[in-house]
Motif scaffolding. Structure first.
Motif: not given
Length: 155
Positions: A3-7, A123-128, A130-134, A150-155
């Motif tokens: 499985p994919v991990t953070l960062q 739920t997973f947040l991938i940044d622009a 392509g990195k898993l950030i949350h 809250e996390v999305v607004k902090s990007l």
């Protein structure tokens, strides 16, 4: 595949989606991507979770963030669910659990004394880039949308 991990950069994947589309992760670069895994279309918790994402779509759009829901249901079932709930985002079908396993959301569950493998709401947040950030695992639907926003607004 583990499985994919953070960062970590998320390996590319491709799944059939509503609207007669195929969604390929690598084609979404340049935008943040929310992927939420849910057990089953047209069930109370899964419906509420989708409605919460739907009701905040303008905030996600304002923060350059796409949303995709993934379950093992067929695209045909997804089409009906999406239309009934007026979801402004696509639902992806992972019938063979490839992407579910990539994110480690298939787990042993118990219901009325019966054990089975199922999707644990996550739920997973991938940044622009392509990195898993949350990640949010074992999600409780009621407060979940606030945590994600809250996390999305902090990007």
């Amino acid at each position: 595949m583990s499985p994919v991990t953070l960062q970590q950069t998320v390996p590319d994947f491709e799944l059939p989606a509503t609207g007669d589309k195929t969604i390929r992760l690598s084609e979404l670069r340049g935008k943040n991507v929310i992927i939420y895994f849910y057990p089953k279309d047209n069930t109370p918790g899964c419906t509420l979770e989708g409605q919460n994402f739907r009701d905040h779509i303008e905030t996600f759009n304002a923060h350059n963030t796409l949303i995709f829901g993934i379950s093992r249901d067929s695209v045909r079932v997804h089409e009906n669910f999406k239309e009934k709930q007026q979801f402004p985002f696509d639902l992806l079908s992972d019938a063979d659990e490839t992407v579910c396993n990539l994110f480690g959301v298939m787990q042993l569950k118990k219901n009325y004394g019966r054990e089975y493998m199922g999707i644990v709401r996550s739920t997973f947040l991938i940044d622009a880039e392509g990195k898993l950030i949350h990640e949010w695992r074992n999600v409780k639907v009621k407060q979940h949308i606030d945590e994600v926003l809250e996390v999305v607004k902090s990007l």
